[in-house]
Write an enzyme that holds these catalytic residues in place. Sequence first.
Site, PDB file in Angstrom:
ATOM      1  N   LYS A 173       0.959  -1.087  -0.396  1.00 22.59           N
ATOM      2  CA  LYS A 173       0.074  -0.565   0.141  1.00 22.59           C
ATOM      3  C   LYS A 173       0.678   1.607  -0.224  1.00 22.59           C
ATOM      4  O   LYS A 173       1.674   1.252   1.217  1.00 22.59           O
ATOM      5  CB  LYS A 173      -0.346   0.302   1.027  1.00 22.59           C
ATOM      6  CG  LYS A 173      -2.066   0.638   1.094  1.00 22.59           C
ATOM      7  CD  LYS A 173      -2.486   1.593   2.130  1.00 22.59           C
ATOM      8  CE  LYS A 173      -1.969   2.612   2.805  1.00 22.59           C
ATOM      9  NZ  LYS A 173      -2.201   3.786   2.274  1.00 22.59           N
ATOM     10  N   GLY A 226       7.062   5.285   7.902  1.00 22.13           N
ATOM     11  CA  GLY A 226       6.114   6.380   7.848  1.00 22.13           C
ATOM     12  C   GLY A 226       6.341   6.822   9.266  1.00 22.13           C
ATOM     13  O   GLY A 226       7.445   6.669   9.436  1.00 22.13           O
ATOM     14  N   THR A 230       2.408   5.899  13.817  1.00 24.13           N
ATOM     15  CA  THR A 230       2.005   4.305  13.001  1.00 24.13           C
ATOM     16  C   THR A 230       2.601   3.840  13.135  1.00 24.13           C
ATOM     17  O   THR A 230       2.431   2.324  13.658  1.00 24.13           O
ATOM     18  CB  THR A 230       1.752   5.187  11.791  1.00 24.13           C
ATOM     19  OG1 THR A 230       1.531   6.553  11.631  1.00 24.13           O
ATOM     20  CG2 THR A 230       0.919   3.675  10.643  1.00 24.13           C
ATOM     21  N   GLU A 248      11.251   1.872   9.881  1.00 19.67           N
ATOM     22  CA  GLU A 248      11.916   2.841   9.494  1.00 19.67           C
ATOM     23  C   GLU A 248      10.762   4.012   9.652  1.00 19.67           C
ATOM     24  O   GLU A 248       9.755   4.186   9.011  1.00 19.67           O
ATOM     25  CB  GLU A 248      12.319   2.356   7.983  1.00 19.67           C
ATOM     26  CG  GLU A 248      13.122   1.485   7.286  1.00 19.67           C
ATOM     27  CD  GLU A 248      14.079   1.922   7.970  1.00 19.67           C
ATOM     28  OE1 GLU A 248      14.619   2.781   8.955  1.00 19.67           O
ATOM     29  OE2 GLU A 248      15.186   0.064   7.675  1.00 19.67           O
ATOM     30  N   CYS A 282      12.671  11.826   5.818  1.00 14.46           N
ATOM     31  CA  CYS A 282      13.048  11.892   6.994  1.00 14.46           C
ATOM     32  C   CYS A 282      14.920  11.999   7.177  1.00 14.46           C
ATOM     33  O   CYS A 282      15.361  12.462   8.414  1.00 14.46           O
ATOM     34  CB  CYS A 282      13.077  10.684   7.391  1.00 14.46           C
ATOM     35  SG  CYS A 282      13.585   9.059   5.910  1.00 14.46           S
ATOM     36  N   GLU A 383       9.497  16.193  15.163  1.00  8.70           N
ATOM     37  CA  GLU A 383       9.712  16.211  13.870  1.00  8.70           C
ATOM     38  C   GLU A 383       8.778  17.316  12.592  1.00  8.70           C
ATOM     39  O   GLU A 383       7.409  16.923  13.661  1.00  8.70           O
ATOM     40  CB  GLU A 383       9.631  14.476  13.376  1.00  8.70           C
ATOM     41  CG  GLU A 383       9.704  14.630  11.779  1.00  8.70           C
ATOM     42  CD  GLU A 383       9.608  13.541  11.196  1.00  8.70           C
ATOM     43  OE1 GLU A 383       9.059  12.427  11.740  1.00  8.70           O
ATOM     44  OE2 GLU A 383      10.616  12.534  10.571  1.00  8.70           O
TER      45      GLU A 383
HETATM   46  P1  NDP Z   1       2.614   7.976   8.102  1.00  5.53           P
HETATM   47  O1  NDP Z   1       2.991   7.034   9.391  1.00  5.53           O
HETATM   48  O2  NDP Z   1       1.297   8.723   8.419  1.00  5.53           O
HETATM   49  O3  NDP Z   1       2.343   6.727   6.638  1.00  5.53           O
HETATM   50  C1  NDP Z   1       2.537   6.168   6.074  1.00  5.53           C
HETATM   51  C2  NDP Z   1       2.117   4.875   6.022  1.00  5.53           C
HETATM   52  O4  NDP Z   1       1.403   4.374   6.696  1.00  5.53           O
HETATM   53  C3  NDP Z   1       1.018   5.137   4.678  1.00  5.53           C
HETATM   54  O5  NDP Z   1       0.963   4.940   3.747  1.00  5.53           O
HETATM   55  C4  NDP Z   1       0.050   5.542   5.477  1.00  5.53           C
HETATM   56  O6  NDP Z   1      -1.733   5.385   4.003  1.00  5.53           O
HETATM   57  C5  NDP Z   1       0.006   4.179   6.501  1.00  5.53           C
HETATM   58  N1  NDP Z   1      -1.053   3.786   7.463  1.00  5.53           N
HETATM   59  C6  NDP Z   1      -1.689   4.951   8.482  1.00  5.53           C
HETATM   60  N2  NDP Z   1      -1.412   4.025   9.206  1.00  5.53           N
HETATM   61  C7  NDP Z   1      -2.109   3.557   9.117  1.00  5.53           C
HETATM   62  C8  NDP Z   1      -2.051   1.559  10.600  1.00  5.53           C
HETATM   63  N3  NDP Z   1      -2.919   1.120  11.102  1.00  5.53           N
HETATM   64  N4  NDP Z   1      -2.027   0.874  10.165  1.00  5.53           N
HETATM   65  C9  NDP Z   1      -1.258   0.559   8.819  1.00  5.53           C
HETATM   66  N5  NDP Z   1      -0.676   1.339   8.268  1.00  5.53           N
HETATM   67  C10 NDP Z   1      -0.853   2.394   7.774  1.00  5.53           C
HETATM   68  O7  NDP Z   1       3.514   9.050   7.489  1.00  5.53           O
HETATM   69  P2  NDP Z   1       3.942   9.806   5.885  1.00  5.53           P
HETATM   70  O8  NDP Z   1       2.997   9.335   4.947  1.00  5.53           O
HETATM   71  O9  NDP Z   1       3.166  11.138   6.991  1.00  5.53           O
HETATM   72  O10 NDP Z   1       5.080   9.976   6.052  1.00  5.53           O
HETATM   73  C11 NDP Z   1       5.949  10.812   6.821  1.00  5.53           C
HETATM   74  C12 NDP Z   1       6.700   9.976   8.168  1.00  5.53           C
HETATM   75  O11 NDP Z   1       7.330   9.505   7.006  1.00  5.53           O
HETATM   76  C13 NDP Z   1       7.534  10.924   8.687  1.00  5.53           C
HETATM   77  O12 NDP Z   1       7.345  10.775  10.550  1.00  5.53           O
HETATM   78  C14 NDP Z   1       9.241  10.529   8.050  1.00  5.53           C
HETATM   79  O13 NDP Z   1      10.440  11.022   9.207  1.00  5.53           O
HETATM   80  C15 NDP Z   1       9.409   9.026   7.919  1.00  5.53           C
HETATM   81  N6  NDP Z   1       9.480   8.583   7.664  1.00  5.53           N
HETATM   82  C16 NDP Z   1      10.924   8.053   7.298  1.00  5.53           C
HETATM   83  C17 NDP Z   1      11.583   7.497   6.820  1.00  5.53           C
HETATM   84  C18 NDP Z   1      12.649   6.342   6.929  1.00  5.53           C
HETATM   85  O14 NDP Z   1      13.486   5.952   6.301  1.00  5.53           O
HETATM   86  N7  NDP Z   1      13.082   6.180   8.351  1.00  5.53           N
HETATM   87  C19 NDP Z   1      11.646   7.420   5.543  1.00  5.53           C
HETATM   88  C20 NDP Z   1      10.865   8.448   4.839  1.00  5.53           C
HETATM   89  C21 NDP Z   1       9.363   8.809   5.663  1.00  5.53           C
HETATM   90  P3  NDP Z   1      -2.331   7.054   4.943  1.00  5.53           P
HETATM   91  O15 NDP Z   1      -1.263   7.944   3.855  1.00  5.53           O
HETATM   92  O16 NDP Z   1      -3.226   6.770   3.663  1.00  5.53           O
HETATM   93  O17 NDP Z   1      -2.992   7.407   5.800  1.00  5.53           O
END
Ligand code: NDP
Length: 479
Positions: A173, A226, A230, A248, A282, A383
């Site tokens: 997803k 993400g 989450t 991550e 990130c 962040e």
């Molecule tokens: P989120 O945690 O909001 O979402 C990440 C993904 O998880 C999306 O596809 C989201 O869907 C999905 N999601 C949300 N809730 C759930 C759940 N309960 N169960 C399963 N999946 C779920 O992050 P963001 O998209 O806002 O991304 C930004 C974040 O990602 C920042 O904190 C950033 O630091 C981190 N990040 C980390 C990286 C790393 O390598 N360490 C690299 C890049 C980003 P939907 O969008 O539809 O809500």
Amino acid sequence: MNIKNYINGQNENPINNEWIDNYCPANGEVYGKIPNSSKADVENAYNAAKSAFPVWSQTTFEARSRILIKISELLEANLQRFAEAESKDNGKPISLAKTVDIPRAASNFRFFGNAITQFASESHESVGQEAMNYTLRQPIGVVGCISPWNLPLYLFTWKIAPAIAAGNCVVAKPSEVTPMTAYLLGNICNEAGLPKGVLNIVHGLGTTTGQAIVEHPGIKAISFTGGTETGAHIAKVAVPMFKKLSLELGGKNPNIIFADCDYESMLETTIRSSFSNQGQICLCGSRVFVEASIYDRFKIDFIAKVKQLKVGHPSEESTNIGALVSKTHLEKVLNYIDIAKNENGIVLCGGNKVIIKDFENGYYLEPTVIEVLTNECQINQEEVFGPVVTIMPFNSEDHVLQMANKVKYGLSATLWTNDLKRTMRMSSQIQAGIIWVNTWMMRDLRTPFGGVKASGIGREGGFEALRFFTEAKNVCIKY
Ligand code: NDP
């Protein structure tokens, strides 16, 4: 344009026929619909993956490798189309999508297509016991890959490529905010000859579609990138089900600048590490610590360079800073700027929305530099994930080391110095998974990638990713 789910090699509408609006960040307008997939769609995707697994897991590594490399070539051949789609969906400058996002997505497939041909396992001869142990590294089965919106196809493929290279079948997803390139990828996979059901892409909300993937009893491993909250939620669901987990998560990375650095190179790279992709990476160095003896000089030069950055429509080649990904996110970032002001932070430049002619409803923000008095303030501890950095001076190595580590995150850090001993001391003591010295975001895909503390668990990249997507099984033979 309506995006569809990609299940069993077919583009499918969601079973409930419910849709979500897809916004273009550059003008704030809805330009398409995304499936609001339910548990039933995830179930279909799972069934397709489960059916494909017996054959795919027994397919030779050469054949798997060939298909991955073909996907990579097709992505390269479609660079312009994919880059335009990514830029429109995410708001990032087209120049960035063309030079970073899509080439890296292609590299992910090429890299893991090659890596699988070199992946080996260990053997241990039990000398004196007349026994030989060897380790099988077998694909897990059906795995779940969930990725965020900031580097949409780049991070989506960073998970999918090693998963399928290792012989798994995937239910994936992308973020509901940036689904377009994941949708386009389905057709490329068909063209490359990826068998039906090996990759299934289900679009929808995190809390429903994503949650259904995490909760599915047949999906045995979850690779998630993400936010930290989450990630914690996913761990609560997945750990009692004994799923393998790679998380991550967020970062609040220090960028530590010593007076003995190569000043010009530092300045140029610090602009990138602060504001690339609107600061929505990130790995961005969002806390800039500068040695006191060069602090005033740095402040003047840095601000002058930041003011030269052009905020503009993402499709213009000259744009340095495009639109933030969504209205909600823009509001969140603006709120952090207010928090910083209330904490006596001094906004040295930026801090305001930018209105672009003909695109007045786009989500644009000036690159923002805030001088803070202490590392303890909220803007330095949380962040922001936008084009906002803080700067503050430090007096000694101990002082800056203590501030660098005094944060809940531990993803990456950047050091600017030409002192080798200091580099070695600091690199070993900074609490982070990745340290860059005199550079930033220089990536070699063979290296382990991931964070410590609230930045996650597990490592991606190279053989680490192939190890994550396989189960090690020891076989002991007495002879
Ligand atoms: P989120 O945690 O909001 O979402 C990440 C993904 O998880 C999306 O596809 C989201 O869907 C999905 N999601 C949300 N809730 C759930 C759940 N309960 N169960 C399963 N999946 C779920 O992050 P963001 O998209 O806002 O991304 C930004 C974040 O990602 C920042 O904190 C950033 O630091 C981190 N990040 C980390 C990286 C790393 O390598 N360490 C690299 C890049 C980003 P939907 O969008 O539809 O809500």
